[in-house]
Design an enzyme around this catalytic site. Structure first.
Site, PDB file in Angstrom:
ATOM      1  N   TYR A 176       5.420  -9.671  -4.898  1.00  0.00           N
ATOM      2  CA  TYR A 176       4.545  -9.136  -3.858  1.00  0.00           C
ATOM      3  C   TYR A 176       4.433  -7.632  -4.064  1.00  0.00           C
ATOM      4  O   TYR A 176       5.442  -6.979  -4.369  1.00  0.00           O
ATOM      5  CB  TYR A 176       5.146  -9.417  -2.474  1.00  0.00           C
ATOM      6  N   GLU A 209      -3.209  -5.111  -1.118  1.00  0.00           N
ATOM      7  CA  GLU A 209      -2.134  -6.097  -1.055  1.00  0.00           C
ATOM      8  C   GLU A 209      -2.349  -7.086  -2.189  1.00  0.00           C
ATOM      9  O   GLU A 209      -3.367  -7.790  -2.213  1.00  0.00           O
ATOM     10  CB  GLU A 209      -2.119  -6.827   0.294  1.00  0.00           C
TER      11      GLU A 209
END
Ligand code: GDP
Ligand code: MN
Length: 399
Positions: free
Chosen positions: A120, A208
């Site tokens: 991530y 993101e």
């Protein structure tokens, strides 16, 4: 302004960030053409494709908006299923979001690669320190929300000095903390550096990337991309401004932009019509202090004439949560009596369309004349002079 995954990836790629490559398709025939073309160009692919719904919402995988196609027939049938569907994910409204297009991307998860590494990574502003930061975790993939809630220590943060930018040792630290070494570490350092450059140069407010994938042959690439651009900087990125997809925005936001009004939808029940962003914020504070909740932020700007006031009323009233409207105008250049006339005219023109009490506070040039105008109009408009008085009157009509 939010972008689709494919648009975000385009921007990333233009700054040298390696991405899972793909092309957009608007119908299943186009999907097949695109898939054929893509097969001739890909370098990391398995020969399969992944079909990805393009909507402004995450969690698409879980909602059935990301599917693997192993041949062209599957590309066609899966695209046909996904295009036009109402995709429901934890991040869409309950009825879902309509899928208008799909991204046909190369499948980058090699068969036999039992545990592809999914990381991530996000880039955003730390509002407390006023510095950008990179947040990252080894626990990427579809369940990052659970990681953030249950094991927040598995999410690392690296803050960046605005004068120095991302330094080499920071990029290496990130790669190291992700457990990488050798070629993969080098690739990750390149990836992170390019990603941060892209963030700064594109005037983004948020990146993101979940997942960032490490393939078994040590390629590091962005499989997903959520990119938000700073609206105030779009004037220097004309090409990005064209990426706006009006179908993804609420009709109220689209209409208010067309009217030149600065409107932000909020949760409460008190509609606000104010001139000037500072006064609009102060008005929202005051409503809260008096025990209410603003339904919106609305700056009508400098020319609060009847036409504009009417447009603002119509936009505020589209929000069915609104139970009262507070008009708070400071008359500096624009005279209060002109605004008052605007309110009265708009009220007359709209007739039954106005179905909630209106409280008007006008201060500044010709405030007295304005108040008289409203009081004499015989309309159900409640006038107030003081700020606090206006907020209290709002609470009275709501009680
Ligand atoms: P999101 O669900 O909206 O976050 O969409 P993503 O683009 O992140 O995709 C969701 C998941 O689909 C990823 O976490 C991967 O596990 C999977 N996925 C994405 N691309 C591929 C691919 O090329 N091949 C395979 N096999 N799975 C993929
Ligand atoms: Mn994702």
């Amino acid at each position: 302004m939010n972008l689709h995954e494919y648009q975000g990836k385009e921007i990333l790629n233009s700054f040298g960030v390696r991405i899972q490559r793909g092309r957009i398709a608007h119908n299943h025939k186009e999907a097949v053409d695109v898939a054929k073309q893509l097969a001739t160009e890909t370098e990391t692919g398995t020969g399969w494709w992944v079909i990805k719904a393009q909507v402004h919402a995450g969690g698409r995988g879980k909602g059935g908006g990301v599917k693997l196609a192993k041949n062209l027939a599957e590309v066609e049938s899966i695209s046909q299923d996904i295009i036009g569907m109402m995709l429901v994910t934890p991040q869409t409204p309950p009825e879902g979001k309509k899928v208008n297009q799909v991204l046909i991307a190369e499948d980058v998860y090699y068969p036999g690669d039992n545990e592809p590494e999914e990381y991530y990574m996000s880039v955003l502003l730390n509002r407390e320190t006023g510095r950008n930061m990179i947040m990252y975790s080894t626990e990427g993939g579809v369940d990052i929300e659970t990681v953030a809630e249950e094991t927040p220590h598995l999410i690392y943060t690296e803050e960046i000095d605005p004068a120095l930018g991302l330094l080499g040792f920071q990029a290496r630290k990130i790669a190291f903390n992700l457990g990488l070494s050798g070629g993969a570490l080098k690739e990750m350092v390149k990836f992170v550096s390019a990603l941060y450059t892209a963030f700064v140069k594109s005037d983004s407010t948020m990146f993101e990337i979940n997942p960032v994938l490490k393939t078994s042959d040590d390629k590091i690439l962005a499989v997903d991309a959520k990119v938000s651009l700073d609206d105030s900087a779009l004037y220097r990125h004309k090409d990005y401004a064209e990426m706006r997809d009006l179908r993804e925005e609420t009709p109220i936001e689209v209409e208010s932009r067309a009217e030149g009004l600065n409107y932000v939808d909020l949760e409460g029940n008190v509609g606000c019509m104010v001139n000037g962003a500072g006064l609009a914020m102060a008005t929202m504070d005051l409503i809260k202090q008096a025990g209410g909740e603003p339904a919106n932020f609305l700056d009508v700007g400098g020319t609060a004439d009847a036409k504009r006031v009417e447009a603002a009323f119509r936009i505020i009233l589209k929000d069915t949560n609104v139970k009262a409207i507070l008009v708070n105008i400071f008359g500096g250049i624009v005279r209060c009596d002109r605004v008052a006339q605007g309110v009265v005219d708009a009220y007359t023109n709209m007739g039954d369309a106005i179905n909630v009490p209106i409280i008007v506070r006008l201060q500044g040039t010709n405030a007295k004349e304005a108040k008289e105008l409203i009081d004499k109009s015989g309309m159900e408009i409640i006038s107030a002079t003081e700020f606090q008085e206006a907020a209290d009157k709002v609470q009275e009509v709501l009680a």
